[in-house]
Design an enzyme around this catalytic site. Structure first.
Site, PDB file in Angstrom:
ATOM      1  N   LYS A   5       0.975  -0.859   0.099  1.00  0.00           N
ATOM      2  CA  LYS A   5       0.134  -0.446   0.087  1.00  0.00           C
ATOM      3  C   LYS A   5       0.901   1.609   0.046  1.00  0.00           C
ATOM      4  O   LYS A   5       2.232   0.696  -0.154  1.00  0.00           O
ATOM      5  CB  LYS A   5      -0.905   0.059   1.409  1.00  0.00           C
ATOM      6  CG  LYS A   5      -2.360  -1.339   1.595  1.00  0.00           C
ATOM      7  CD  LYS A   5      -2.577  -0.555  -0.025  1.00  0.00           C
ATOM      8  CE  LYS A   5      -3.880  -2.035   0.264  1.00  0.00           C
ATOM      9  NZ  LYS A   5      -3.429  -4.093  -0.515  1.00  0.00           N
TER      10      LYS A   5
HETATM   11  C1  LIG Z   1      -4.670  -4.651   0.323  1.00  0.00           C
HETATM   12  C2  LIG Z   1      -6.988  -5.156   0.865  1.00  0.00           C
HETATM   13  C3  LIG Z   1      -6.954  -5.471   2.206  1.00  0.00           C
HETATM   14  C4  LIG Z   1      -6.261  -6.703   2.366  1.00  0.00           C
HETATM   15  O1  LIG Z   1      -5.454  -5.644   3.814  1.00  0.00           O
HETATM   16  P1  LIG Z   1      -4.418  -6.165   4.671  1.00  0.00           P
HETATM   17  O2  LIG Z   1      -3.799  -5.378   5.482  1.00  0.00           O
HETATM   18  O3  LIG Z   1      -2.895  -7.050   3.659  1.00  0.00           O
HETATM   19  O4  LIG Z   1      -4.906  -6.407   5.489  1.00  0.00           O
HETATM   20  C5  LIG Z   1      -8.430  -5.887   2.311  1.00  0.00           C
HETATM   21  N1  LIG Z   1      -8.927  -5.501   0.891  1.00  0.00           N
HETATM   22  C6  LIG Z   1      -8.219  -4.660  -0.076  1.00  0.00           C
HETATM   23  C7  LIG Z   1      -9.766  -3.946  -0.650  1.00  0.00           C
HETATM   24  C8  LIG Z   1      -7.166  -4.050  -0.291  1.00  0.00           C
HETATM   25  O5  LIG Z   1      -6.660  -4.238  -1.501  1.00  0.00           O
END
Ligand SMILES: *Cc1c(COP(=O)(O)O)cnc(C)c1O
Length: 377
Positions: free
Chosen positions: A182
């Site tokens: 992210k």
């Molecule tokens: C990355 C992501 C998640 C999960 O995030 P984590 O922190 O890895 O649990 C959930 N929903 C969406 C849309 C994502 O892009």
């Protein structure tokens, strides 16, 4: 040239902050560093409560632990999303009901959301995809009219705004991710955002193994006790320290990502005008965060050929997503067929994402666009 899809970047400040916490010996969760990150997030995003969690997946699960949703209830969500969005619903034994997306925005189609509502519907999870907000005006209106809880999966949304409001602070609950992939990264981490005091109180108890340890740490009670069912979703101080340094740079990181997005967009305009690919525009009132650069090509075979050839030339571009409804679990366990959500299927077959991270250089960007120009005649 070898260009990865993504590269998390840490400076000496993140490294020093992590080492400092290790030296202090206070490395558990819900400590002073974590609490200062939560204070920063509340102020930065404009929200009453920010509870750090071990991931966005866990923030979504925590939201459902607080809500009185369970067997027999239905929750609406897109199929064009990451698995965690649906798992949070399944973990409380409710039924995920997949709704098709709008072909232009790639996000929930409000008309189809309305059509999917039944007397069993209790909540909607919207996903803010790539860099922009889901259609919040329509979704807020639907949630309000039908008394549904609105949960924002803003995993990708840090640094982005809709009508001046930070993504994740618009609905009843918002969940943001700080995963390696992210914009803001602490390894694995997330935050649950909410305005309601009563829900926040319950969430902080469930996040701390069902105890009122948070109230104890604030000096409100003299010992902490088991009060409810819970789990352990607190973020370690080591990761919180890294997160604090990353968040202090959020404006610069967002600006750099947006500049790369705009650069791609401008350079690919010509190909888009010739019908060789489709770009995504930026609607009024939205402040994007440059999380993903995505475009669509004409068909699946062209997309797969293009991805394979880019990899041969050292460029790690990739697809998004295998739709949840047509995944093995969606078909075998939930009874969906691919054709149930035709727009999602079409989008997922033709969507391509290009490398996007702050450290991308101009020669790398030029190379990517030159290769694309050659691969998409
Ligand atoms: C990355 C992501 C998640 C999960 O995030 P984590 O922190 O890895 O649990 C959930 N929903 C969406 C849309 C994502 O892009």
């Amino acid at each position: 040239m070898k260009i990865p899809f993504n590269k998390a970047q840490f400076g000496p400040e993140e490294i020093e902050a992590a080492v400092e916490v290790l030296r202090s010996g206070v490395v558990g969760g819900n400590g002073p560093v974590g609490r200062s990150v939560e204070a920063l997030l509340r102020e930065m995003l404009g929200v009453e409560h920010a509870l750090l969690t071990t991931s966005c997946t866990h923030a979504l699960e925590l939201a459902f632990m607080v809500l009185d949703i369970g067997p027999g209830d239905e929750v609406l969500l897109p199929s064009f999303t990451f698995v965690s969005t649906a798992n949070a619903i399944l973990r409380c034994r409710a039924r995920p009901v997949f709704v098709d997306i709008d072909e232009a925005s790639l996000m929930l189609d409000p008309q189809k959301v309305k059509e999917a509502i039944t007397p069993k519907t209790k909540a909607i999870i919207c996903v803010h995809y790539a860099r922009l907000a889901a259609p919040m005006e329509a979704l807020l209106d639907i949630a309000d009219r039908h008394r549904l809880t609105l949960i924002e999966d803003a995993a990708q949304g840090i640094g982005a705004r809709w009508n001046e409001r930070a993504l994740g602070t618009i609905g009843d609950f918002g969940c943001i991710s700080f995963h390696e992939t992210k914009n803001i990264v602490c390894g694995e981490g997330g935050v649950l955002l909410l305005h309601d005091d009563r829900w926040a109180r319950q969430a902080e108890i469930m996040r701390e193994k069902g105890t009122n340890r948070s109230a104890f740490l604030r000096g409100e009670v003299d010992k902490y006790l088991w009060l409810a069912m819970g789990s352990s979703y607190v973020l370690s101080e080591v990761l919180a320290a890294i997160l604090l340094k990353q968040l202090q740079k959020v404006d610069a990181i967002t600006e750099r990502r947006r500049a790369i997005f705009d650069w791609y967009y401008d350079r690919l305009q010509g190909m888009a005008k010739e019908g060789r690919l489709t770009l995504q525009s930026t609607p009024e009132g939205s402040e994007p965060n440059g999380h993903i650069f995505a475009f669509r090509v004409r068909d699946e075979s062209e997309r797969d050929r293009c991805l394979a050839e880019m990899r041969n030339r050292g460029i790690h571009a990739t697809f998004h997503y295998v739709p949840l409804h047509s995944s093995p679990f969606g078909q075998d366990e939930l009874g969906y067929r691919p054709e149930d959500l035709p727009v999602t299927e079409r989008v997922a077959k033709t969507l391509t994402r290009l490398p996007l991270y702050p450290g991308l250089t101009e020669p790398e960007l030029n190379y990517i666009v030159e290769v694309l120009d050659e691969l998409l005649p």
